[in-house]
Write an enzyme that holds these catalytic residues in place. Structure first.
Site, PDB file in Angstrom:
ATOM      1  N   HIS A 227      -0.645   7.300   3.184  1.00 16.26           N
ATOM      2  CA  HIS A 227      -0.057   8.468   2.507  1.00 16.26           C
ATOM      3  C   HIS A 227      -0.488   9.752   3.214  1.00 16.26           C
ATOM      4  O   HIS A 227       0.307  10.684   3.375  1.00 16.26           O
ATOM      5  CB  HIS A 227      -0.519   8.543   1.048  1.00 16.26           C
ATOM      6  CG  HIS A 227      -0.085   7.386   0.199  1.00 16.26           C
ATOM      7  ND1 HIS A 227      -0.961   6.453  -0.285  1.00 16.26           N
ATOM      8  CD2 HIS A 227       1.141   7.029  -0.254  1.00 16.26           C
ATOM      9  CE1 HIS A 227      -0.314   5.567  -1.014  1.00 16.26           C
ATOM     10  NE2 HIS A 227       0.973   5.887  -1.009  1.00 16.26           N
TER      11      HIS A 227
ATOM     12  N   LEU B 142      -1.483  -0.654   5.710  1.00 11.75           N
ATOM     13  CA  LEU B 142      -2.112  -0.007   4.558  1.00 11.75           C
ATOM     14  C   LEU B 142      -1.154  -0.026   3.374  1.00 11.75           C
ATOM     15  O   LEU B 142       0.036   0.244   3.528  1.00 11.75           O
ATOM     16  CB  LEU B 142      -2.490   1.437   4.894  1.00 11.75           C
ATOM     17  CG  LEU B 142      -3.522   1.650   5.994  1.00 11.75           C
ATOM     18  CD1 LEU B 142      -3.916   3.123   6.068  1.00 11.75           C
ATOM     19  CD2 LEU B 142      -4.757   0.795   5.764  1.00 11.75           C
TER      20      LEU B 142
END
Ligand code: PAF
Length: 299
Positions: free
Chosen positions: A52, A199
């Site tokens: 992110h 991830l």
């Protein structure tokens, strides 16, 4: 001008504002736009990680003002247990976003996003079908609906998404084109752990033994992609990958497929002019992992 903006952004680090209403968000964005600032949005469901943050960095490089949204969107979950157990780590998220220099964290409540009486759904046919859309009924309707709302609420000039969710990016692009939404969609590369695992917020739900097995997903996919590039028969290479994943302990393997990067149509061969992507989804216990990678076309 650029230097001023960079200094301005640095000075704002640590002064992130949290907004939870559409009216509050619109007022702030109106101010920015009156000052001529371009706005970038990074939509998330929280439980933030380096993947992110790489989107936030891309947004900061492109836009003058960055909004990150944190909203666990109930209408994109096809499974009540998945929604309930989805990691929620707002305090840690706030610290990460502040350090990353985000201007506004937009964190609406479920009742703000979907007030009583809300019934509208956006369906993006074609690219939503099959792959994750096949395994998760209604998932992409929920994604398209909330992303459309977030884009309209933030009035962003740019929106940043990770390529790990490759089908999601295609669904959002198609919706933005079809609905003439005035926003540029920016897809950013998948971020990985040192051992290659993509991830994902879901990784933190893996038990230690499952985490050891999880790394087989990118390893087997890389081998499969290399075989296809080297000329292997595509259906045979995909079937091999499914067997390898099952042997490694994934149960079930939802899919391993070769798709066109342009429109997600299934590919039985690779050829010049059609960038190809290998996409897979498989379960470890109650955690569903997905991954995707480009398949190089031989010179
Ligand atoms: O990728 C996600 O985290 C979600 O699907 C998104 C785009 C934030 C919509 O809820």
């Amino acid at each position: 001008m650029l230097a001023w903006r960079q200094i301005g952004k640095r000075e704002r680090a640590g002064t992130m504002e949290t907004i939870s209403t559409v009216a509050g968000l619109r007022a702030r964005v109106r101010q920015w736009k009156q000052a001529g600032d371009r706005v970038g949005v990074v939509p998330t469901m929280g439980a933030l990680h380096e993947g992110h943050l790489s989107l936030v960095h891309a947004a900061r490089a492109r836009a003058d003002r960055v909004i990150t949204t944190v909203f666990v969107n109930p209408i994109q979950f096809d499974n009540a247990n998945d929604l309930e157990t989805y990691p929620r780590t707002l305090e840690a998220d706030v610290r990460l976003l502040e350090d990353a220099g985000v201007d506004v964290l937009y964190a609406p409540t479920v009742s703000q996003m979907y007030p009583p009486g809300f019934v509208t759904r956006i369906t993006v046919s074609g690219v939503s079908e099959g792959l994750c859309g096949g395994a998760r009924a209604g998932h992409f309707d929920g994604v398209a609906t909330v992303v459309c709302k977030l884009l309209m609420q933030t009035l962003a000039d740019y929106a940043f998404f990770g390529e790990k969710d490759f089908q999601q990016v295609q669904v959002v692009r198609r919706m933005v084109t079809d609905l003439d939404l005035p926003v540029e969609i920016v897809a950013c590369p998948t971020q990985r752990e040192a051992d290659g695992l993509a991830l994902s917020s879901r990784n933190r739900r893996l038990a230690p033994r499952q985490r050891q097995i999880a790394v087989a997903l990118p390893r087997i996919m890389r081998a499969c992609a290399a075989d296809i590039t080297a000329g292997a028969d595509v259906p045979a290479a995909l079937a091999w990958a499914v067997c390898q994943l099952a042997d490694a302990g994934f149960d079930p393997v939802d899919y391993v497929e070769l798709r066109s990067e342009l429109d997600l149509r299934p590919l039985a061969t690779i050829s010049e002019g059609t960038p190809a992507r290998l996409l897979a989804a498989a379960w470890l216990g109650d955690v569903r992992l997905i991954d995707g990678m480009a398949v190089p076309i031989p010179e």
